[in-house]
Design a protein around this motif. Structure first.
Motif, PDB file in Angstrom:
ATOM      1  N   LEU A 295     -28.345  26.480 -18.067  1.00  0.00           N
ATOM      2  CA  LEU A 295     -27.795  27.977 -18.613  1.00  0.00           C
ATOM      3  C   LEU A 295     -26.588  27.497 -19.701  1.00  0.00           C
ATOM      4  O   LEU A 295     -26.604  28.141 -20.547  1.00  0.00           O
ATOM      5  CB  LEU A 295     -27.294  28.852 -17.434  1.00  0.00           C
ATOM      6  N   THR A 296     -25.781  26.859 -19.458  1.00  0.00           N
ATOM      7  CA  THR A 296     -24.658  26.241 -20.237  1.00  0.00           C
ATOM      8  C   THR A 296     -25.151  25.843 -21.489  1.00  0.00           C
ATOM      9  O   THR A 296     -24.845  26.088 -22.707  1.00  0.00           O
ATOM     10  CB  THR A 296     -23.797  25.422 -19.590  1.00  0.00           C
ATOM     11  N   TYR A 298     -28.071  26.829 -22.973  1.00  0.00           N
ATOM     12  CA  TYR A 298     -28.473  27.916 -23.741  1.00  0.00           C
ATOM     13  C   TYR A 298     -27.484  28.635 -24.581  1.00  0.00           C
ATOM     14  O   TYR A 298     -27.959  29.312 -25.444  1.00  0.00           O
ATOM     15  CB  TYR A 298     -29.205  29.211 -22.586  1.00  0.00           C
ATOM     16  N   MET A 299     -26.351  28.557 -23.979  1.00  0.00           N
ATOM     17  CA  MET A 299     -25.217  29.226 -24.851  1.00  0.00           C
ATOM     18  C   MET A 299     -24.961  28.630 -26.222  1.00  0.00           C
ATOM     19  O   MET A 299     -24.201  29.270 -26.926  1.00  0.00           O
ATOM     20  CB  MET A 299     -23.819  29.205 -24.104  1.00  0.00           C
ATOM     21  N   ILE A 304     -21.622  33.343 -29.551  1.00  0.00           N
ATOM     22  CA  ILE A 304     -20.967  34.140 -28.496  1.00  0.00           C
ATOM     23  C   ILE A 304     -20.423  35.185 -28.940  1.00  0.00           C
ATOM     24  O   ILE A 304     -19.343  35.041 -29.550  1.00  0.00           O
ATOM     25  CB  ILE A 304     -20.445  32.992 -27.601  1.00  0.00           C
ATOM     26  N   GLY A 308     -19.002  33.361 -22.344  1.00  0.00           N
ATOM     27  CA  GLY A 308     -19.194  31.900 -22.662  1.00  0.00           C
ATOM     28  C   GLY A 308     -18.303  31.098 -21.508  1.00  0.00           C
ATOM     29  O   GLY A 308     -18.596  29.828 -21.905  1.00  0.00           O
ATOM     30  N   SER A 310     -17.226  29.066 -18.365  1.00  0.00           N
ATOM     31  CA  SER A 310     -17.867  28.490 -17.237  1.00  0.00           C
ATOM     32  C   SER A 310     -17.034  27.336 -16.582  1.00  0.00           C
ATOM     33  O   SER A 310     -16.187  26.865 -16.950  1.00  0.00           O
ATOM     34  CB  SER A 310     -19.462  27.618 -17.518  1.00  0.00           C
ATOM     35  N   THR A 320     -22.359  36.575 -20.514  1.00  0.00           N
ATOM     36  CA  THR A 320     -22.307  36.171 -21.924  1.00  0.00           C
ATOM     37  C   THR A 320     -23.333  36.977 -22.749  1.00  0.00           C
ATOM     38  O   THR A 320     -24.467  37.168 -22.574  1.00  0.00           O
ATOM     39  CB  THR A 320     -22.662  34.555 -22.034  1.00  0.00           C
ATOM     40  N   LEU A 322     -25.159  36.943 -26.595  1.00  0.00           N
ATOM     41  CA  LEU A 322     -25.381  35.894 -27.767  1.00  0.00           C
ATOM     42  C   LEU A 322     -26.013  36.684 -28.688  1.00  0.00           C
ATOM     43  O   LEU A 322     -26.967  37.429 -28.739  1.00  0.00           O
ATOM     44  CB  LEU A 322     -26.362  34.892 -27.422  1.00  0.00           C
ATOM     45  N   VAL A 331     -33.564  29.227 -25.473  1.00  0.00           N
ATOM     46  CA  VAL A 331     -33.286  30.251 -24.665  1.00  0.00           C
ATOM     47  C   VAL A 331     -34.125  31.410 -24.847  1.00  0.00           C
ATOM     48  O   VAL A 331     -34.206  32.117 -23.999  1.00  0.00           O
ATOM     49  CB  VAL A 331     -31.597  31.004 -25.197  1.00  0.00           C
ATOM     50  N   ILE A 340     -26.818  35.232 -19.050  1.00  0.00           N
ATOM     51  CA  ILE A 340     -27.016  35.323 -20.732  1.00  0.00           C
ATOM     52  C   ILE A 340     -27.741  36.406 -21.514  1.00  0.00           C
ATOM     53  O   ILE A 340     -29.022  36.209 -20.854  1.00  0.00           O
ATOM     54  CB  ILE A 340     -27.316  33.750 -20.908  1.00  0.00           C
TER      55      ILE A 340
END
Length: 457
Positions: A295-296, A298-299, A304, A308, A310, A320, A322, A331, A340
């Motif tokens: 998941l992190t 994907y950011m 953002i 954002g 974590s 979050t 995007l 993503v 997200i």
């Protein structure tokens, strides 16, 4: 180990063949026992969900236990009528006979459940199996070990193993169970694992119900009530930290209201979860480190505009939002299953339809609009499992609606009567009279063809 699973399966088949599970009074009694056992262990279930996913008591009751209580009550109330043979129309060519449909339990079902709603998505299909008159072997998720352990304890204490059994274990355990010839398989999980389950079922020609996932779009049209839309989308997306198969996966917002709507969306996150979500002790955590890392990453696929942050040691990811996300990015290639939310803008309904159609059929679709014509146009032109107009996720809580996917988002449906149907085979039976006979059916009947032509057109 596989030999012990074979022994368990045969024991359940023998018990099923005894006919006891088919008795309607037995089914009702067992369903009531299930509800009583869940209620008696509410505290322990809540503690397990807190340890595994940091679910609050409120969220645990709303999304896990409350819906099950309602489902059991509904089933107990109606299962007697569901199980009755149904008389249907008989054609003119069958004069003198009656046509009936007998709902018949498949037999012994294998239920493989996921980790995101480990109580709900284990017990909900079990309710259908019990209502239909089946025996069941349950394989809960090893990713939520505390919840798996309490469910195993409850079910082993409440039911005989020859009727309802629980087998804990990892992927190898699932593979060993799938190699056996069950009468039905009910699987909830990812598309990738769903394909493995379907392949295993095909080897034994076992009927299956697949409850999978996909990228569920949420469309906010220019005439939507933005305050309501923002409030409901934030609730549906970030409940369980976005780890919901029917959570809004990405937003399609009309260009004319996009900036205004994003402001409302970020304000709602603060209102529902606090100015600093990391200080909210009830915000759920990501299930494990592997999913946290996924998941992190994907950011990094967009800009953002909110959130954002974590905290790895707590498996915490802030809600979050995007922007500037490429449709080819990671993503947008996989179901996010986390907090997200990518946002895209559109100008015409045609753009929306084309974008959604380029992806596999989603499990859910949500549309916010006050225009009935727009509503019907989207419903008619996009294939999806189920969904809501001017809401998100809430359709899952209705026992009157079938819940299930289409195409890569699954096959078959359940909840309420649909759960009973998922674990039943409709056996068609013709009751023919012996007091009369229809002569034109036989080969030696004079003029038989002309009579048939008149009757069958």
């Amino acid at each position: 180990m596989s030999e012990s699973y074979e022994t368990l399966l045969q024991m359940q088949k023998d018990y099923f063949y005894s006919g006891e599970t088919k008795d309607i009074h037995f089914r009702i009694k067992q369903l009531k026992k299930l509800k009583k056992a869940l209620k008696a262990n509410e505290k322990q279930i809540g503690e397990a969900l807190r340890k595994d996913l940091n679910k609050s008591d409120f969220e645990a009751y709303l999304t896990e236990l409350g819906v099950l209580y309602n489902e059991i009550s509904e089933t107990v109330k109606h299962v007697k009528s569901w199980a009755k043979p149904r008389k249907v129309k008989t054609p003119m060519t069958h004069v003198g006979s009656g046509s009936y449909i007998y709902p018949e339990p498949y037999g012994v079902s294998l239920i493989i459940s996921p980790w995101n709603y480990p109580v709900n998505l284990t017990i909900a299909p079990l309710i259908g199996a019990m209502a239909a008159g089946c025996c069941a072997v349950i394989k809960p998720s090893e990713l939520t070990p505390h919840t798996s352990a309490i469910l195993t304890h409850i079910l082993q204490k409440t039911f005989e193993e020859r009727y309802i059994a629980v087998v804990e274990g990892d992927v190898e355990t699932s593979k060993a169970l799938l190699a056996l010839k069950f009468d039905h398989i009910f699987f909830t999980g990812s598309v990738a694992v769903g394909k493995v389950v379907m392949e295993a079922a095909a080897k034994n020609l076992t009927p299956i119900t697949l409850e999978l996932g996909g990228k569920s779009p949420t469309i906010v049209h220019k005439d939507a009530k933005l305050d309501v839309a923002a409030k409901r989308i934030v609730w549906g997306k970030f409940t369980n930290a976005g780890q919901t198969c029917v959570a809004p996966d990405y937003l399609l917002v009309h260009r004319s209201i996009k900036e205004q709507f994003l402001d409302k969306l970020t304000q709602q996150i603060k209102e529902q979860f606090g100015e600093d979500v990391s200080r909210n002790s009830d915000f759920p955590m990501v299930v494990n480190e592997r999913h946290f890392d996924r998941l992190t990453n994907y950011m990094k696929d967009g800009t953002i505009i909110f959130g954002g942050r974590s905290i790895k040691e707590r498996r915490f990811i802030e809600p979050t939002i995007l922007e500037n996300v490429s449709l080819d990015s990671a993503v947008m290639q996989e179901e996010i299953f986390g907090p997200i939310l990518p946002v895209f803008e559109y100008e015409t309904e045609k753009e929306v339809i084309e974008m959604v159609r380029k992806r596999p059929n989603p499990l859910a679709l949500y549309l916010f609009t006050e225009n009935k014509k727009t509503e019907q146009h989207i419903i008619t032109h996009i294939s999806f499992g189920g969904g809501c107009i001017n809401d998100v996720v809430y359709h899952v809580g209705s026992s009157q609606l079938p819940f299930g996917g289409v195409g890569s988002s699954g096959m078959g449906a359940y909840h309420g009567k649909y759960s009973f149907d998922a674990f039943s085979h409709d056996k068609g039976v013709l009751h023919q009279s012996t007091k009369m006979d229809i002569p034109f059916r036989y080969h030696n009947t004079k003029g038989g063809l002309s009579i048939l032509r008149r009757l069958i057109k």
